[in-house]
Design an enzyme around this catalytic site. Structure first.
Site, PDB file in Angstrom:
ATOM      1  N   LYS A   1       0.922  -1.214   0.117  1.00  0.00           N
ATOM      2  CA  LYS A   1      -0.087  -0.042  -0.097  1.00  0.00           C
ATOM      3  C   LYS A   1       0.761   1.265   0.038  1.00  0.00           C
ATOM      4  O   LYS A   1       0.038   2.358   0.230  1.00  0.00           O
ATOM      5  CB  LYS A   1      -1.044  -0.035   1.365  1.00  0.00           C
ATOM      6  CG  LYS A   1      -0.019   0.022   2.582  1.00  0.00           C
ATOM      7  CD  LYS A   1      -1.138   0.411   3.553  1.00  0.00           C
ATOM      8  CE  LYS A   1      -0.444   0.348   4.942  1.00  0.00           C
ATOM      9  NZ  LYS A   1      -1.064   0.944   6.018  1.00  0.00           N
TER      10      LYS A   1
ATOM     11  N   SER B   1      -9.688   1.995  -2.892  1.00  0.00           N
ATOM     12  CA  SER B   1      -9.162   3.360  -2.453  1.00  0.00           C
ATOM     13  C   SER B   1      -9.627   4.456  -2.984  1.00  0.00           C
ATOM     14  O   SER B   1      -9.987   4.355  -4.161  1.00  0.00           O
ATOM     15  CB  SER B   1      -7.542   3.246  -2.540  1.00  0.00           C
ATOM     16  OG  SER B   1      -6.950   4.466  -2.001  1.00  0.00           O
TER      17      SER B   1
ATOM     18  N   THR C   1      -7.991   6.549  -4.010  1.00  0.00           N
ATOM     19  CA  THR C   1      -7.168   7.038  -5.032  1.00  0.00           C
ATOM     20  C   THR C   1      -7.336   6.680  -6.455  1.00  0.00           C
ATOM     21  O   THR C   1      -6.875   7.279  -7.309  1.00  0.00           O
ATOM     22  CB  THR C   1      -5.778   6.212  -4.759  1.00  0.00           C
ATOM     23  OG1 THR C   1      -4.615   6.512  -5.363  1.00  0.00           O
ATOM     24  CG2 THR C   1      -5.804   4.784  -4.768  1.00  0.00           C
TER      25      THR C   1
ATOM     26  N   TYR D   1       0.574   2.029  -7.228  1.00  0.00           N
ATOM     27  CA  TYR D   1      -0.114   1.591  -6.328  1.00  0.00           C
ATOM     28  C   TYR D   1      -1.702   1.888  -6.618  1.00  0.00           C
ATOM     29  O   TYR D   1      -2.674   0.818  -6.768  1.00  0.00           O
ATOM     30  CB  TYR D   1       0.021   2.215  -5.120  1.00  0.00           C
ATOM     31  CG  TYR D   1      -1.110   1.827  -3.965  1.00  0.00           C
ATOM     32  CD1 TYR D   1      -1.294   0.717  -3.345  1.00  0.00           C
ATOM     33  CD2 TYR D   1      -1.974   3.011  -3.819  1.00  0.00           C
ATOM     34  CE1 TYR D   1      -2.235   0.471  -2.685  1.00  0.00           C
ATOM     35  CE2 TYR D   1      -3.112   2.665  -2.766  1.00  0.00           C
ATOM     36  CZ  TYR D   1      -3.128   1.561  -2.217  1.00  0.00           C
ATOM     37  OH  TYR D   1      -4.180   1.237  -1.458  1.00  0.00           O
TER      38      TYR D   1
ATOM     39  N   LYS E   1      -5.012  -0.671  -7.718  1.00  0.00           N
ATOM     40  CA  LYS E   1      -6.200  -0.789  -7.384  1.00  0.00           C
ATOM     41  C   LYS E   1      -7.296  -0.802  -8.413  1.00  0.00           C
ATOM     42  O   LYS E   1      -8.544  -1.589  -8.459  1.00  0.00           O
ATOM     43  CB  LYS E   1      -6.513   0.320  -6.218  1.00  0.00           C
ATOM     44  CG  LYS E   1      -5.973   0.160  -4.857  1.00  0.00           C
ATOM     45  CD  LYS E   1      -6.374  -1.165  -4.065  1.00  0.00           C
ATOM     46  CE  LYS E   1      -5.451  -1.366  -2.923  1.00  0.00           C
ATOM     47  NZ  LYS E   1      -5.976  -2.566  -2.261  1.00  0.00           N
TER      48      LYS E   1
HETATM   49  P1  NAD Z   1      -1.410  -3.585   5.920  1.00  0.00           P
HETATM   50  O1  NAD Z   1      -0.099  -3.385   5.191  1.00  0.00           O
HETATM   51  O2  NAD Z   1      -1.431  -2.834   7.561  1.00  0.00           O
HETATM   52  O3  NAD Z   1      -2.390  -4.791   5.795  1.00  0.00           O
HETATM   53  C1  NAD Z   1      -1.998  -5.502   4.683  1.00  0.00           C
HETATM   54  C2  NAD Z   1      -1.942  -6.959   5.269  1.00  0.00           C
HETATM   55  O4  NAD Z   1      -1.797  -7.793   4.115  1.00  0.00           O
HETATM   56  C3  NAD Z   1      -0.687  -7.076   5.969  1.00  0.00           C
HETATM   57  O5  NAD Z   1      -0.873  -7.994   7.266  1.00  0.00           O
HETATM   58  C4  NAD Z   1       0.257  -8.041   5.113  1.00  0.00           C
HETATM   59  O6  NAD Z   1       1.235  -8.824   5.704  1.00  0.00           O
HETATM   60  C5  NAD Z   1      -0.862  -8.775   4.232  1.00  0.00           C
HETATM   61  N1  NAD Z   1      -0.126  -9.302   2.832  1.00  0.00           N
HETATM   62  C6  NAD Z   1       0.302  -8.275   1.705  1.00  0.00           C
HETATM   63  N2  NAD Z   1       0.501  -8.931   0.892  1.00  0.00           N
HETATM   64  C7  NAD Z   1       0.221 -10.214   0.922  1.00  0.00           C
HETATM   65  C8  NAD Z   1       0.204 -11.547   0.296  1.00  0.00           C
HETATM   66  N3  NAD Z   1       0.965 -11.548  -0.975  1.00  0.00           N
HETATM   67  N4  NAD Z   1      -0.231 -12.436   0.895  1.00  0.00           N
HETATM   68  C9  NAD Z   1      -0.687 -12.627   2.229  1.00  0.00           C
HETATM   69  N5  NAD Z   1      -0.840 -11.530   3.002  1.00  0.00           N
HETATM   70  C10 NAD Z   1      -0.384 -10.142   2.368  1.00  0.00           C
HETATM   71  O7  NAD Z   1      -2.399  -2.243   5.271  1.00  0.00           O
HETATM   72  P2  NAD Z   1      -3.823  -1.698   5.600  1.00  0.00           P
HETATM   73  O8  NAD Z   1      -3.558  -0.322   5.870  1.00  0.00           O
HETATM   74  O9  NAD Z   1      -4.706  -2.376   6.780  1.00  0.00           O
HETATM   75  O10 NAD Z   1      -4.682  -1.766   3.895  1.00  0.00           O
HETATM   76  C11 NAD Z   1      -5.279  -2.982   3.851  1.00  0.00           C
HETATM   77  C12 NAD Z   1      -6.069  -2.809   2.391  1.00  0.00           C
HETATM   78  O11 NAD Z   1      -6.641  -1.653   2.242  1.00  0.00           O
HETATM   79  C13 NAD Z   1      -4.950  -2.769   1.540  1.00  0.00           C
HETATM   80  O12 NAD Z   1      -5.371  -3.391   0.477  1.00  0.00           O
HETATM   81  C14 NAD Z   1      -4.758  -1.435   1.139  1.00  0.00           C
HETATM   82  O13 NAD Z   1      -4.122  -1.349  -0.087  1.00  0.00           O
HETATM   83  C15 NAD Z   1      -6.156  -0.898   1.352  1.00  0.00           C
HETATM   84  N6  NAD Z   1      -6.185   0.378   1.550  1.00  0.00           N
HETATM   85  C16 NAD Z   1      -5.463   1.131   2.725  1.00  0.00           C
HETATM   86  C17 NAD Z   1      -5.692   2.625   3.017  1.00  0.00           C
HETATM   87  C18 NAD Z   1      -4.855   2.795   3.823  1.00  0.00           C
HETATM   88  O14 NAD Z   1      -4.631   4.308   4.117  1.00  0.00           O
HETATM   89  N7  NAD Z   1      -4.328   2.314   5.182  1.00  0.00           N
HETATM   90  C19 NAD Z   1      -6.288   3.370   2.194  1.00  0.00           C
HETATM   91  C20 NAD Z   1      -7.234   2.830   1.102  1.00  0.00           C
HETATM   92  C21 NAD Z   1      -6.942   1.440   0.915  1.00  0.00           C
HETATM   93  C1  WQD Z   2      -2.327  13.809   3.771  1.00  0.00           C
HETATM   94  C2  WQD Z   2      -2.146  14.772   3.789  1.00  0.00           C
HETATM   95  C3  WQD Z   2       0.058  15.477   2.650  1.00  0.00           C
HETATM   96  C4  WQD Z   2       2.640  13.521   5.362  1.00  0.00           C
HETATM   97  C5  WQD Z   2      -2.567   8.141   1.010  1.00  0.00           C
HETATM   98  C6  WQD Z   2      -2.541   7.271  -0.189  1.00  0.00           C
HETATM   99  C7  WQD Z   2      -3.960   6.727  -0.591  1.00  0.00           C
HETATM  100  C8  WQD Z   2      -4.460   6.200   0.546  1.00  0.00           C
HETATM  101  C9  WQD Z   2      -4.259   6.836   1.878  1.00  0.00           C
HETATM  102  C10 WQD Z   2      -4.172   3.877   0.319  1.00  0.00           C
HETATM  103  C11 WQD Z   2      -1.789  15.337   2.563  1.00  0.00           C
HETATM  104  C12 WQD Z   2       0.062  15.915   3.750  1.00  0.00           C
HETATM  105  C13 WQD Z   2       1.563  13.826   4.970  1.00  0.00           C
HETATM  106  C14 WQD Z   2       3.714  14.427   6.025  1.00  0.00           C
HETATM  107  C15 WQD Z   2       2.226  15.994   5.213  1.00  0.00           C
HETATM  108  N1  WQD Z   2      -3.908   4.943   0.763  1.00  0.00           N
HETATM  109  N2  WQD Z   2       1.313  15.242   4.566  1.00  0.00           N
HETATM  110  N3  WQD Z   2       3.321  15.685   5.805  1.00  0.00           N
HETATM  111  O1  WQD Z   2      -1.634  11.057   0.463  1.00  0.00           O
HETATM  112  O2  WQD Z   2      -4.171  11.596   1.203  1.00  0.00           O
HETATM  113  O3  WQD Z   2      -3.371   9.264   0.949  1.00  0.00           O
HETATM  114  O4  WQD Z   2      -3.053   7.223   1.881  1.00  0.00           O
HETATM  115  O5  WQD Z   2      -4.946   3.530  -0.497  1.00  0.00           O
HETATM  116  O6  WQD Z   2      -4.042   6.171  -1.794  1.00  0.00           O
HETATM  117  O7  WQD Z   2      -2.126   8.303  -1.488  1.00  0.00           O
HETATM  118  O8  WQD Z   2      -2.452  10.762   2.794  1.00  0.00           O
HETATM  119  O9  WQD Z   2      -1.440  10.558   5.193  1.00  0.00           O
HETATM  120  O10 WQD Z   2       0.018  10.597   2.996  1.00  0.00           O
HETATM  121  O11 WQD Z   2      -1.403  12.642   3.532  1.00  0.00           O
HETATM  122  O12 WQD Z   2       2.032  17.401   5.103  1.00  0.00           O
HETATM  123  O13 WQD Z   2       4.804  14.119   6.213  1.00  0.00           O
HETATM  124  O14 WQD Z   2      -0.979  15.083   4.655  1.00  0.00           O
HETATM  125  O15 WQD Z   2       0.553  16.227   1.725  1.00  0.00           O
HETATM  126  O16 WQD Z   2      -2.185  16.574   2.249  1.00  0.00           O
HETATM  127  P1  WQD Z   2      -2.911  10.614   1.089  1.00  0.00           P
HETATM  128  P2  WQD Z   2      -1.199  10.868   3.638  1.00  0.00           P
END
Ligand code: NAD
Ligand code: WQD
Length: 338
Positions: free
Chosen positions: A85, A125, A127, A149, A153
């Protein structure tokens, strides 16, 4: 009551979701290879819920292992969190993102089809909306991406739509998360980033606890309320409850895309102030230039989730900061014991 295979269930969002699923009487089988998480998270899920959690150590690229797990535990539903991620890392190493996220999901779907398990909730996401053309972001906003990334998605979303078009016996819910933050109210599970955090809230938390010296605010010249970036932060427990509602709603033939956000945007400086208040710590910061690929503002239209799932976010920014701080303060080294 469902028997749910949770890929990536040891991770940040997965662990919180497992807690809510178990508390509501569902059975959970976590499938995770700990590439970005710790087995301690699973012990803590059991500690919080006082319910047994089955864990299978495995990689989603291993189709046979998934088939064996689905069969052995008679799972009827999959929540698919597993994936890489980090946006920055994905630009450095795109192939590992396409392999792990896209190829891994294809293997999972093939295993599910073979075992006739056709109920899926998928972690997408915000994104996938790319540069917002209008706000708030509704689910019918055009889709585009700016990094590997995000592309992974969007490719997976397209695969899921194609799959459903080919076979309407699938029930697929694509959840588009905005910015998940916070931690479980117990302070026992939370986000445990490896190395220096990329995301704002974990970075701010590590400044507050003294692990990092100061925050760098990326850009103060955006067209926003105070010039800093605006995002829709959502408490991870609200997010977990959104998955619970999705699981309880799933069943009929469907392929849905649903935003999980609050609909409210906060600036970087507002987050700094809220975290200062929650932690009672100073958060020094300096301004720097914009981070490549960042948008000025991004927040959800959350209405569809309310209409379809009967779900809306309940926890506000104070609670998000309070719970994130509680987790950070009581686990300064995350899950690692030394
Ligand atoms: P995370 O990295 O904490 O959790 C992902 C988990 O998947 C981990 O436990 C990792 O060990 C496991 N994993 C990764 N690849 C694997 C594989 N090939 N086989 C088995 N296990 C595997 O991330 P998270 O923040 O909990 O995110 C969970 C999901 O949500 C992800 O798909 C991420 O892209 C999506 N997402 C996260 C965010 C965010 O900001 N945290 C935002 C939008 C979407
Ligand atoms: C938030 C705000 C930065 C860090 C990301 C991924 C997105 C999703 C969620 C998975 C922005 C500012 C950040 C720092 C800063 N993940 N910032 N100083 O970029 O909105 O989203 O995580 O799907 O795909 O892109 O989140 O927390 O990185 O940033 O000023 O050290 O904080 O510029 O405005 P973002 P973020």
């Amino acid at each position: 009551m469902r028997k749910i295979l949770v890929t990536g269930g040891a991770g940040y969002i997965g662990s919180h979701t497992c807690v809510e699923l178990l508390n509501s009487g569902h059975e959970v089988v976590i499938f995770d290879n700990f590439c970005n998480s710790s087995p301690v998270a699973i012990e803590r899920i059991t500690e919080i819920t006082k319910k047994p959690v089955t864990h299978v150590y495995g990689n989603i690229l291993d189709q046979q292992a998934i088939e064996e797990t689905l069969t052995k535990y008679q799972c009827d539903t999959v929540i698919h969190f597993a994936g890489l991620k980090s946006v920055g890392e994905s630009t450095q190493n795109p192939l590992s993102y396409y392999e792990n996220n896209v190829a891994g999901t294809v293997k999972l779907l093939q295993a599910m089809a073979k075992c006739n398990v056709k109920n899926l909730v998928f972690s997408s996401s915000a994104t996938v909306y790319g540069e917002p053309q209008f706000l708030p972001l509704t689910e019918d906003h055009p889709l585009s991406t700016t990094n590997p990334y995000g592309s992974s998605k969007l490719i997976i979303e397209n695969i899921l739509r194609d799959l459903y078009a080919s076979d309407e016996s699938w029930s697929i819910t694509i959840l588009r998360y905005f910015n998940p933050v916070g931690a479980h109210s117990s302070g026992r599970i939370g986000e445990d980033p490896r190395g220096t955090p990329n995301n704002l809230m974990p970075y701010v938390a590590q400044v507050a606890v003294g692990k990092l010296e100061k925050l760098t605010v990326f850009g103060n010249d955006y067209e926003t309320k105070d010039g800093t970036g605006v995002r829709d932060y959502i408490h991870v427990t609200d997010l977990a409850l959104g998955h619970l509602r999705s699981i309880e709603q799933i069943g009929a033939s469907q392929c849905l895309e649903i935003n999980l956000g609050t609909g409210v945007g906060y600036s970087v400086l507002e987050i700094v102030e809220a975290f200062k208040a929650a932690s009672n710590k100073d958060i020094p910061y300096q301004f720097a230039s914009r981070r490549a690929g960042d948008v000025a503002s991004c927040f959800a239209a959350p209405k569809l989730a309310k209409d379809i799932l009967g779900w809306e976010a309940k926890l506000g920014i104070e609670q998000m900061c309070q719970d994130h701080w509680n987790w950070q303060y009581s686990n300064p080294k995350g899950y690692s014991l030394n």
